[in-house]
Design a protein around this motif. Structure first.
Motif, PDB file in Angstrom:
ATOM      1  N   MET A  37       7.673 -32.041 -13.511  1.00 34.38           N
ATOM      2  CA  MET A  37       6.634 -31.079 -13.917  1.00 34.38           C
ATOM      3  C   MET A  37       7.180 -29.659 -13.807  1.00 34.38           C
ATOM      4  SD  MET A  37       2.772 -30.628 -12.439  1.00 34.38           S
ATOM      5  CE  MET A  37       1.689 -29.393 -13.125  1.00 34.38           C
ATOM      6  N   ASN A  38       6.870 -28.858 -14.788  1.00 37.01           N
ATOM      7  CA  ASN A  38       7.318 -27.469 -14.772  1.00 37.01           C
ATOM      8  C   ASN A  38       6.204 -26.571 -14.230  1.00 37.01           C
ATOM      9  OD1 ASN A  38       8.589 -25.026 -15.232  1.00 37.01           O
ATOM     10  ND2 ASN A  38       7.770 -24.878 -17.328  1.00 37.01           N
ATOM     11  N   TYR A  39       6.469 -25.975 -13.061  1.00 36.24           N
ATOM     12  CA  TYR A  39       5.471 -25.090 -12.454  1.00 36.24           C
ATOM     13  C   TYR A  39       5.640 -23.640 -12.913  1.00 36.24           C
ATOM     14  CZ  TYR A  39       4.383 -28.922  -9.248  1.00 36.24           C
ATOM     15  OH  TYR A  39       4.003 -30.124  -8.713  1.00 36.24           O
ATOM     16  N   ILE A  40       6.763 -23.342 -13.526  1.00 38.84           N
ATOM     17  CA  ILE A  40       7.023 -21.948 -13.921  1.00 38.84           C
ATOM     18  C   ILE A  40       6.474 -21.738 -15.332  1.00 38.84           C
ATOM     19  CG2 ILE A  40       8.737 -20.108 -14.041  1.00 38.84           C
ATOM     20  CD1 ILE A  40       8.421 -21.360 -11.273  1.00 38.84           C
ATOM     21  N   THR A  41       5.178 -21.573 -15.385  1.00 40.40           N
ATOM     22  CA  THR A  41       4.512 -21.325 -16.653  1.00 40.40           C
ATOM     23  C   THR A  41       4.743 -19.868 -17.079  1.00 40.40           C
ATOM     24  OG1 THR A  41       2.518 -20.624 -15.513  1.00 40.40           O
ATOM     25  CG2 THR A  41       2.715 -22.988 -16.025  1.00 40.40           C
ATOM     26  N   ASP A  42       4.323 -19.550 -18.285  1.00 42.94           N
ATOM     27  CA  ASP A  42       4.441 -18.157 -18.738  1.00 42.94           C
ATOM     28  C   ASP A  42       3.670 -17.219 -17.808  1.00 42.94           C
ATOM     29  OD1 ASP A  42       5.990 -18.985 -20.829  1.00 42.94           O
ATOM     30  OD2 ASP A  42       4.377 -18.919 -22.327  1.00 42.94           O
ATOM     31  N   GLU A  43       2.519 -17.704 -17.306  1.00 49.87           N
ATOM     32  CA  GLU A  43       1.704 -16.859 -16.420  1.00 49.87           C
ATOM     33  C   GLU A  43       2.446 -16.597 -15.099  1.00 49.87           C
ATOM     34  OE1 GLU A  43       0.574 -19.525 -18.059  1.00 49.87           O
ATOM     35  OE2 GLU A  43      -0.782 -18.528 -19.479  1.00 49.87           O
ATOM     36  N   ILE A  44       3.095 -17.634 -14.570  1.00 45.75           N
ATOM     37  CA  ILE A  44       3.849 -17.446 -13.319  1.00 45.75           C
ATOM     38  C   ILE A  44       5.052 -16.536 -13.567  1.00 45.75           C
ATOM     39  CG2 ILE A  44       5.274 -18.620 -11.587  1.00 45.75           C
ATOM     40  CD1 ILE A  44       2.290 -19.118 -11.214  1.00 45.75           C
ATOM     41  N   ARG A  45       5.764 -16.781 -14.664  1.00 45.22           N
ATOM     42  CA  ARG A  45       6.949 -15.968 -14.971  1.00 45.22           C
ATOM     43  C   ARG A  45       6.569 -14.495 -15.138  1.00 45.22           C
ATOM     44  NH1 ARG A  45       8.490 -18.816 -18.870  1.00 45.22           N
ATOM     45  NH2 ARG A  45       9.764 -20.262 -17.664  1.00 45.22           N
ATOM     46  N   ALA A  46       5.386 -14.254 -15.660  1.00 45.10           N
ATOM     47  CA  ALA A  46       4.946 -12.867 -15.895  1.00 45.10           C
ATOM     48  C   ALA A  46       4.719 -12.106 -14.586  1.00 45.10           C
ATOM     49  CB  ALA A  46       3.662 -12.866 -16.728  1.00 45.10           C
ATOM     50  N   LEU A  47       4.641 -12.842 -13.465  1.00 47.99           N
ATOM     51  CA  LEU A  47       4.451 -12.164 -12.179  1.00 47.99           C
ATOM     52  C   LEU A  47       5.716 -11.475 -11.687  1.00 47.99           C
ATOM     53  CD1 LEU A  47       2.411 -14.914 -10.279  1.00 47.99           C
ATOM     54  CD2 LEU A  47       1.530 -12.777 -11.253  1.00 47.99           C
ATOM     55  N   ILE A  48       6.873 -11.924 -12.179  1.00 43.93           N
ATOM     56  CA  ILE A  48       8.138 -11.343 -11.717  1.00 43.93           C
ATOM     57  C   ILE A  48       8.150  -9.852 -12.077  1.00 43.93           C
ATOM     58  CG2 ILE A  48      10.656 -11.385 -11.960  1.00 43.93           C
ATOM     59  CD1 ILE A  48      10.372 -14.401 -12.612  1.00 43.93           C
ATOM     60  N   GLY A  49       8.423  -9.042 -11.089  1.00 44.70           N
ATOM     61  CA  GLY A  49       8.394  -7.593 -11.283  1.00 44.70           C
ATOM     62  C   GLY A  49       7.114  -6.940 -10.803  1.00 44.70           C
TER      63      GLY A  49
END
Lengths: 165, 170
Positions: free
Chosen positions: B1-13
């Motif tokens: 399962m991929n937990y790194i969704t676009d929403e999670i990735r967008a948190l970086i920064g």
């Protein structure tokens, strides 16, 4: 303790280890209370073993890091400076273990008026099992040179600061 | 399962502003800290030995633990009778939540850069940022690793230390 100088240090030399323990649930409780860490794996054995399937309550990683920092800070002395250190919590430590923080010099290099010492560091238990491997960089004065300025500014290292920044 | 969704990735920064610790560095708190680490260095309690530092100081990485519960903050033990409650907060320094359905939280390690000790009586500020959020698939199952960069300084703006903490969700 006399101030260690850059000229005293060679690659391959080991620092005197810093030994703590044997650790007990009381030591863990004292640390958790001091920093208000309420993670149950540090004081609730039923939870640690029954819920999280751990062998016992755990010595805090946050405590282990300060033992490594203490080893390096003591060695650097007030005339030197622990600039960088990093480590990973790879293994568990439990009550009953005696823990030894260790460090070994891997490289030395001059940096302006001062010297840079690179080290491997870690924390082993009585059985010699490593739990907290890492690296560190210590800045030392030269013999008959000035103390490392405090507060520390990497700019005093000249080009060496940028190379390691 | 991929937990790194676009929403999670967008948190970086994502980052916070500068936040003050609720209390100034207290001598009693420093004493309990160096007692617990069994570190009797005089610079932590003896003004004569701490002259180079302008007075007694806290251990180098003390600021990481200086941001305590505010007097009117939520009680971390309020849900402790829940058999699954681990006693930890998922409020990462006030950064936006990382909402992945992994129940266990572990401390993965630290990367420090030190500039100065915090002196007793000084108030500390912290600014935090999500540096990276990534997934690793280990034999024991998937893990999400969260790197948070914290910068600490005095309220006068003097840098104390920078640290990257890796938190593991699994």
């Amino acid at each position: 303790m006399p101030q260690v100088c850059f000229e005293d240090v060679t690659a391959g030399m080991a620092l005197p280890p810093l030994v703590k323990g044997p650790m007990s649930s009381s030591h863990i409780m004292r640390w958790s209370s001091a920093i208000e860490n309420w993670h149950r794996i540090h004081y609730d054995k039923e939870y640690a073993v029954g819920h999280d399937k751990l062998p016992d309550i755990m010595v805090n990683g946050s405590w282990k890091q300060h033992v490594l920092v203490q080893l390096l800070t003591d060695w650097a002395g007030d005339g030197g400076w622990l600039w960088k250190c990093s480590f990973q919590f790879r293994g568990m430590n439990v009550p009953g273990e005696t823990l030894s923080a260790w460090a070994k010099v891997t490289a030395v290099a001059g940096a302006g008026e001062f010297g840079l010492v690179e080290l491997e560091i870690g924390l082993v238990n009585d059985a010699g099992t490593e739990s907290t491997p890492g690296t560190a960089t210590v800045v030392l004065p030269r013999r008959n040179g000035p103390a490392v300025p405090y507060p520390f500014d990497p700019a005093v290292l000249g080009a060496a600061a940028g190379a390691r920044g | 399962m991929n937990y790194i969704t676009d929403e999670i990735r967008a948190l970086i920064g994502a980052e916070t502003g500068w936040v003050d610790a609720f209390d100034a560095v207290e001598a009693s708190e420093v004493r309990r800290f160096h007692h617990a680490t069994m570190d009797p260095a005089p610079r932590y309690w003896d003004a004569a030995a701490a002259g180079r530092h302008g007075g007694p100081v806290a251990p180098p990485a003390f600021p990481v633990h200086a941001f305590r519960r505010a007097p009117d903050g939520p009680d971390p033990l309020a849900s402790i009778h829940d058999p699954d409650a681990d006693g930890l907060s998922r409020a990462f320094r006030g950064l936006p939540p990382v909402e992945v359905p992994l129940p266990r939280l572990l401390n993965g390690g630290y990367r420090y850069e030190f500039f100065r000790y915090a002196r007793t009586g000084e108030r500390i500020q912290r600014k935090s940022r999500y540096l990276d959020i990534r997934q690793k698939d280990a034999r024991s199952g998937p893990m999400v690793l969260i790197d948070i960069e914290d910068r600490f300084r005095t309220v006068a703006g003097e840098p104390l230390l920078n640290v990257v903490t890796t938190t593991i969700l699994r």
